[in-house]
Design a protein around this motif. Structure first.
Motif, PDB file in Angstrom:
ATOM      1  N   HIS A  16       0.837  -1.197   0.000  1.00 22.22           N
ATOM      2  CA  HIS A  16       0.000   0.000   0.000  1.00 22.22           C
ATOM      3  C   HIS A  16       0.873   1.248   0.000  1.00 22.22           C
ATOM      4  O   HIS A  16       1.670   1.452   0.920  1.00 22.22           O
ATOM      5  CB  HIS A  16      -0.900   0.009   1.242  1.00 22.22           C
ATOM      6  CG  HIS A  16      -1.637   1.288   1.421  1.00 22.22           C
ATOM      7  ND1 HIS A  16      -2.702   1.635   0.633  1.00 22.22           N
ATOM      8  CD2 HIS A  16      -1.440   2.317   2.276  1.00 22.22           C
ATOM      9  CE1 HIS A  16      -3.132   2.841   1.001  1.00 22.22           C
ATOM     10  NE2 HIS A  16      -2.384   3.264   1.996  1.00 22.22           N
ATOM     11  N   CYS A  17       0.725   2.057  -1.018  1.00 30.75           N
ATOM     12  CA  CYS A  17       1.436   3.335  -1.067  1.00 30.75           C
ATOM     13  C   CYS A  17       0.629   4.356  -0.286  1.00 30.75           C
ATOM     14  O   CYS A  17      -0.558   4.575  -0.576  1.00 30.75           O
ATOM     15  CB  CYS A  17       1.611   3.795  -2.517  1.00 30.75           C
ATOM     16  SG  CYS A  17       2.293   5.463  -2.659  1.00 30.75           S
ATOM     17  N   GLY A  18       1.242   4.990   0.705  1.00 26.89           N
ATOM     18  CA  GLY A  18       0.556   5.964   1.551  1.00 26.89           C
ATOM     19  C   GLY A  18       0.044   7.177   0.802  1.00 26.89           C
ATOM     20  O   GLY A  18      -0.894   7.836   1.236  1.00 26.89           O
ATOM     21  N   VAL A  19       0.655   7.501  -0.334  1.00 22.20           N
ATOM     22  CA  VAL A  19       0.220   8.648  -1.136  1.00 22.20           C
ATOM     23  C   VAL A  19      -0.789   8.211  -2.191  1.00 22.20           C
ATOM     24  O   VAL A  19      -1.439   9.030  -2.815  1.00 22.20           O
ATOM     25  CB  VAL A  19       1.443   9.326  -1.790  1.00 22.20           C
ATOM     26  CG1 VAL A  19       1.057  10.439  -2.733  1.00 22.20           C
ATOM     27  CG2 VAL A  19       2.370   9.871  -0.726  1.00 22.20           C
ATOM     28  N   GLY A  20      -0.922   6.901  -2.378  1.00 24.16           N
ATOM     29  CA  GLY A  20      -1.887   6.394  -3.347  1.00 24.16           C
ATOM     30  C   GLY A  20      -1.355   6.284  -4.767  1.00 24.16           C
ATOM     31  O   GLY A  20      -2.127   6.286  -5.721  1.00 24.16           O
ATOM     32  N   CYS A  39       5.303  11.033  -2.674  1.00 29.58           N
ATOM     33  CA  CYS A  39       5.595  11.178  -1.242  1.00 29.58           C
ATOM     34  C   CYS A  39       6.994  11.746  -1.041  1.00 29.58           C
ATOM     35  O   CYS A  39       7.882  11.569  -1.878  1.00 29.58           O
ATOM     36  CB  CYS A  39       5.398   9.863  -0.492  1.00 29.58           C
ATOM     37  SG  CYS A  39       6.790   8.748  -0.507  1.00 29.58           S
ATOM     38  N   CYS A  72      11.250   3.171  -4.035  1.00 25.08           N
ATOM     39  CA  CYS A  72      11.092   4.033  -2.866  1.00 25.08           C
ATOM     40  C   CYS A  72      11.652   3.336  -1.628  1.00 25.08           C
ATOM     41  O   CYS A  72      11.783   2.111  -1.601  1.00 25.08           O
ATOM     42  CB  CYS A  72       9.636   4.430  -2.669  1.00 25.08           C
ATOM     43  SG  CYS A  72       8.609   3.174  -1.891  1.00 25.08           S
ATOM     44  N   ASP A  74      10.428   2.640   1.271  1.00 29.60           N
ATOM     45  CA  ASP A  74       9.514   1.908   2.156  1.00 29.60           C
ATOM     46  C   ASP A  74       9.615   0.417   1.849  1.00 29.60           C
ATOM     47  O   ASP A  74       8.959  -0.090   0.939  1.00 29.60           O
ATOM     48  CB  ASP A  74       8.078   2.407   1.964  1.00 29.60           C
ATOM     49  CG  ASP A  74       7.081   1.737   2.887  1.00 29.60           C
ATOM     50  OD1 ASP A  74       7.455   0.761   3.583  1.00 29.60           O
ATOM     51  OD2 ASP A  74       5.913   2.172   2.915  1.00 29.60           O
ATOM     52  N   ASN A  77       6.364  -1.623   1.680  1.00 28.08           N
ATOM     53  CA  ASN A  77       5.415  -1.268   0.617  1.00 28.08           C
ATOM     54  C   ASN A  77       6.153  -0.621  -0.552  1.00 28.08           C
ATOM     55  O   ASN A  77       5.931   0.549  -0.871  1.00 28.08           O
ATOM     56  CB  ASN A  77       4.356  -0.294   1.151  1.00 28.08           C
ATOM     57  CG  ASN A  77       3.562  -0.885   2.273  1.00 28.08           C
ATOM     58  OD1 ASN A  77       2.729  -1.761   2.060  1.00 28.08           O
ATOM     59  ND2 ASN A  77       3.831  -0.437   3.492  1.00 28.08           N
TER      60      ASN A  77
END
Length: 89
Positions: A16-20, A39, A72, A74, A77
């Motif tokens: 899941h990307c926190g920025v979508g 992000c 990225c 993360d 994710n």
């Protein structure tokens, strides 16, 4: 003044990307303008590559000098990005 526009494209999202971010989303760096959303963690980790490519630096380990891949930071994710430079008109 930079000689290139750089387009960063989301290629793959695992988790899941926190920025979508979703595959196909883009961020464009041209002159002093940045268009798109990303992000801060992914942006901070790729800025050296984006800056270098905007100014024509070639990385000897890339098969195509105009295309780099970036993940990225993360680890739970990861989002895979393609960083592509394009000559300015």
């Amino acid at each position: 003044m930079p000689n290139y526009r750089v387009v960063v494209t989301c290629k793959e999202v695992k988790g899941h990307c926190g920025v979508g971010m979703t595959p196909g989303d883009t961020v464009t760096f041209e002159g002093v303008n940045v268009k798109g959303r990303i992000c801060i963690g992914a942006l901070a980790s790729m800025m050296a590559t984006v800056f270098a490519m905007r100014h024509g630096v070639n990385f000897p380990w890339l098969k195509d000098p105009n295309v780099a891949r970036h993940v990225c930071p993360d680890a739970a994710n990861p989002v895979l990005y393609e960083i592509r430079r394009e000559p300015l008109p």
